[in-house]
Design a protein around this motif. Structure first.
Motif, PDB file in Angstrom:
ATOM      1  N   VAL A   1      -5.380   4.376   7.705  1.00  0.00           N
ATOM      2  CA  VAL A   1      -4.634   5.611   7.439  1.00  0.00           C
ATOM      3  C   VAL A   1      -3.643   5.977   8.543  1.00  0.00           C
ATOM      4  CG1 VAL A   1      -4.829   8.045   6.856  1.00  0.00           C
ATOM      5  CG2 VAL A   1      -6.455   6.398   5.951  1.00  0.00           C
TER       6      VAL A   1
ATOM      7  N   PHE B   1      -4.384   6.183  -0.021  1.00  0.00           N
ATOM      8  CA  PHE B   1      -4.019   5.460   1.202  1.00  0.00           C
ATOM      9  C   PHE B   1      -4.727   4.111   1.238  1.00  0.00           C
ATOM     10  CE2 PHE B   1      -3.090   9.731   2.593  1.00  0.00           C
ATOM     11  CZ  PHE B   1      -1.974   9.556   3.390  1.00  0.00           C
TER      12      PHE B   1
ATOM     13  N   THR C   1      -0.524   3.839   8.681  1.00  0.00           N
ATOM     14  CA  THR C   1       0.385   3.805   7.536  1.00  0.00           C
ATOM     15  C   THR C   1       1.553   4.759   7.746  1.00  0.00           C
ATOM     16  OG1 THR C   1      -1.473   3.283   6.121  1.00  0.00           O
ATOM     17  CG2 THR C   1       0.521   4.059   5.029  1.00  0.00           C
TER      18      THR C   1
ATOM     19  N   TYR D   1       4.608   5.593  -0.531  1.00  0.00           N
ATOM     20  CA  TYR D   1       4.996   5.897   0.856  1.00  0.00           C
ATOM     21  C   TYR D   1       6.505   5.936   1.090  1.00  0.00           C
ATOM     22  CZ  TYR D   1       0.224   4.339   0.778  1.00  0.00           C
ATOM     23  OH  TYR D   1      -1.067   4.180   0.418  1.00  0.00           O
TER      24      TYR D   1
END
Lengths: 613, 194
Positions: A586, A581, A589, A496
């Motif tokens: 989800v 994920f 995030t 990420y």
């Protein structure tokens, strides 16, 4: 003076192919609502939508208005005097606004939008502000007459509210979303009046309670069903397109004759086809990664916060694996088919042209997977055509040199990196208020550490700004060039966090030196995929480790980043591994993108240290 | 200094022959404004002397080995020469390696690669070639690469049975930290089949 590689090596056919590729398969994806992302310099900007569901847009716009109105109204209330009537009206309005914001934020989460998660974090700030206002208000002199007036008004409108609740309940059976509109209008009107009352005072006016308890899960389930249907539709479309692509490629290779074949009803040179096949294949890879990301938004309707989501459909990860295998084996079959009728006196030239085409793409697989098999395919074809010894000699003349250069460059990277932390480590650290603070990036059960929208980004980003002075050094790994002729480099999606390198990165001289070392000149092309790939990646800036300084950090929704992935971003997510994920979180995030300035970079086979302008 | 009657040779810093002392008279002559013929003669003499010394170095290296002076003695007990003829109009490649192939590499490990128009080992004799050189003293960070701006040079002095004999000129080397040093040495390499 610095020289940069940008368009120098891009043949016209490559550009034309990219345009064609875009027309054929690049624009199928529904355009998303992309805008500027919040950053340290501009922390108040709202997280944009990915726009999977069109219905999200008006909800998002209303929520942004309410968010801004809450902030403005809170500031006004803090400046108000002791007039209970005036203050009461404002507090009631703030009650209505922040509750409406919450409802809309939750709807956006239902639609899989990270903007919803951000708005929920902002709602938490507004709720605290409301509670502050409410407590202050109840301490004002002369509050009781205002409250009594509000209670009287609520009593007067009991029948009206009952009627509205009945209308909403009736509408719910056919269209729970429309029923929510009726209910919400009533709730907003109610809250503007009841917002100044304590729970015990407003408790008797519970006309909407039953219908709300029934309707909310129905409406939520309707939204989630719609999301599931849209994901199914888009996934099926991608699946069909990939099936067609693989079949068309196989059919085309079967038509190979005298160096040409027929693809999509068009006769073309096998080499031109090879390039197009890879480009289209990688565009499909980008589509597939988007579909994989979307699978994480599939819900069991009505159980989003209360029950586990359905198990992930494994077929999409398998499709990604199969696509990689299909493209690699198609390239091997193509060279085998073409070599059947290749004139032996043209074999070396032709095979070097194949190496050059393959070299543009082979490095994208892990552990030299394609490089190895495609080099073997070239040697096999060369042997059949009486040129095996020449190709093998070339590979012998270049392989050790590359191995030594790689060894030396790796050691240089270690020295240049020193104790400088990775970008992910620097950014994770900057989200912690103090040593005890777990920070913005935390491990969720069963997942790797991921940034979550725990706090409003306008609270997080100034903290990061204070911890990340401009030019903070960091090591950025896996830097890739996007599939475009523009100078756009990013580091690969990694937990990420990623970087974007905004300026031209690649220096031409080391690439030229590598070319000379690999015995390549204007009349002699590389005779191995490994060498061709080394030169191509040196020229384009692929697979780099970059010593950089952080200039800015942006917050994005992680799902927003992937759902709005353009076709040119296939290298960003790669073909070897599906995106992953945290299973249940989800929309919550986030993704953190750093804008960095390069100071040095390491290509697989050399290091460039002088990165000044 | 060199003891040519022994099978090993002292190539430590103190015993190393460098070109600088031999170059000094030449530099002085240039500085005081000697004419071009005098300078050319001096250059030729220095080159000849250098070649002789390099050949001496090569002769005393044990069979099938390579030895360098690089911040101390670097001795590899294996040495292979490969003249690689691609045959498509590209120059041929000569490799001097301290290992028969990468998979059997041991440390210290030494690698030189240069290009040549010679089509046989015999044609290499008497030639000086430039190229890239690497030395890995160990499998850790102690690795050296010839300076990209000056490269490495090798002079081939003889084909002796199955061996190619030669020496490295004084090569400027750089390590991953950017430190520089110079190296020189010789080899007696077992020749790969053409």
């Amino acid at each position: 003076m610095s020289l940069y590689v940008t368009l120098r090596r891009s043949p016209v056919c490559l550009l034309a192919g990219k345009v064609l590729c875009s027309i054929c398969i690049g624009v199928f994806w529904a355009p998303c609502v992309r805008a500027e992302d919040p950053s340290i310099a501009k922390p108040n900007i709202m997280i944009p939508l990915h726009g999977l569901m069109e219905d999200a847009k008006p909800i998002y716009e209303q929520a942004i208005k309410d968010d801004e109105a809450c902030t403005k109204l809170y500031a006004q209330i803090k400046k108000m005097g002791n007039n209970a009537a005036t203050a009461g009206k404002a507090v009631g309005q703030l009650a209505m606004l922040h509750k409406r914001l919450k409802r809309n934020a939750e709807r956006l989460v239902d639609f899989g939008e990270s903007a919803g998660a951000e708005l929920l974090a902002r709602y938490a700030v507004h709720r605290a502000a409301f509670e502050d206002c409410f407590n202050n208000y109840t301490g004002l002199p002369n509050v009781q007459p205002v409250k009594s007036k509000a209670i009287a008004l609520l009593q007067k409108n009991i029948q009206k509210r009952k009627q509205k609740a009945s209308d909403a309940a009736e509408a719910a059976a056919n269209d729970p979303i429309a029923a929510e509109v009726i209910l919400d209008k009533g709730l907003d009107e109610f809250e503007e009046v009841a917002g100044i009352l304590a729970p015990t005072e407003r408790g008797p006016f519970a006309e909407y309670n039953d219908v709300e308890a029934n309707l909310r899960p129905m409406a939520k389930a309707a939204r989630e069903t719609a999301v599931n249907q849209e994901i199914t539709r888009q996934s099926a479309k991608v699946s069909n397109e990939i099936n067609t692509y693989v079949q068309d490629v196989q059919k085309a290779i079967a038509t190979t004759k005298m160096g040409t074949l027929t693809y999509a009803d068009k006769s073309m040179d096998c080499l031109e086809f090879a390039d197009q096949m890879f480009r289209e294949g990688f565009a499909h890879q980008a589509h597939l990664q988007r579909v994989i990301a979307l699978q994480y938004l599939v819900r069991s309707p009505g159980t989003y916060f209360n029950g586990p989501p359905p198990a992930l459909d494994p077929q999409w990860n398998e499709r990604l694996h199969k696509l990689r295998i299909d493209i690699g084996s198609a390239a091997m079959k193509l060279i085998e088919a073409d070599s059947q009728q290749m004139p032996p006196d043209k074999a070396l030239t032709r095979l070097s042209q194949y190496a050059k085409v393959f070299g543009r793409y082979a490095h994208r697989t892990e552990a030299d997977e394609w490089t190895k098999v495609l080099d073997e395919a070239i040697v096999a074809a060369a042997k059949k055509l009486g040129a095996g010894s020449k190709v093998q000699s070339y590979q012998k003349a270049t392989s050790d040199l590359l191995a030594w250069r790689e060894r030396f460059a790796a050691k240089q990277e270690v020295v240049l990196s020193g104790k400088t932390p990775t970008l992910a480590a620097v950014i994770a650290e900057s989200t912690k208020k103090d040593l005890k603070d777990p920070g913005y990036i935390q491990s969720l059960p069963g997942g790797k550490p991921s940034p979550q929208f725990y706090n409003a980004t306008y609270e997080l980003l100034p903290l990061m700004g204070s911890k990340l002075p401009k030019n903070t050094p960091a090591i950025v790994k896996n830097v890739v060039h996007m599939d475009t002729d523009k100078p756009v480099w990013v580091s690969r999606w990694d937990n990420y966090i990623y970087a974007r390198l905004p300026t031209s990165l690649v220096k031409i001289e080391p690439a030229k030196a590598l070319e000379r070392a690999l015995l390549v000149d204007e009349t002699h092309a590389p005779l191995s995929v490994r060498a061709a790939s080394a030169i191509h990646t040196a020229e384009m800036g692929e697979g780099l480790v970059v010593g950089a300084t952080i200039q800015e950090v942006f917050v994005e929704g992680a799902i927003t980043r992937l759902v709005s992935l353009p076709d040119i971003a296939a290298p960003f997510v790669g073909i070897n591994y599906p995106v992953v994920f945290p299973r249940d979180q989800v929309p919550m995030t986030a993704s953190l993108r750093a804008s960095v300035s390069p100071k040095w970079y390491r290509h697989r086979y050399f290091v460039v240290t002088a990165m000044g302008n | 200094m060199l003891r040519s009657n022994q099978r090993t040779v002292d190539l430590s810093y103190r015993g190393r022959i460098t070109l600088l002392p031999r170059m000094l008279p030449l530099l002085v002559l240039i500085a005081v404004g000697c004419n071009k013929a005098d300078v050319d003669k001096m250059v030729e003499q220095v080159q000849q002397q250098t070649q002789v010394v390099q050949q001496e170095v090569a002769k005393v290296v044990p069979v099938g080995s390579v030895q360098l002076s690089l911040q101390g003695d670097v001795k590899a007990q294996s040495c292979t020469a490969s003249l690689i003829v691609i045959g498509d109009g590209r120059p041929n490649v000569i490799q001097i390696r301290s290992y028969p192939s990468m998979q059997f590499e041991a440390f210290p490990s030494i690698f030189f690669q240069g290009t040549t128009n010679a089509g046989s080992y015999q044609e290499l004799v008497g030639k000086t070639l430039s190229g890239e050189m690497f030395v890995a003293i160990d499998n850790a960070a102690n690795v050296w690469q010839s300076d990209a701006s000056t490269g490495a040079s090798v002079t081939f002095s003889a084909v002796d049975g199955s061996e190619l004999v030669g020496s490295f000129g004084t090569v400027s080397m750089v390590n991953p930290e950017g430190k520089t040093t110079s190296t020189s040495g010789g080899f007696r390499a077992l020749m790969d089949a053409l």
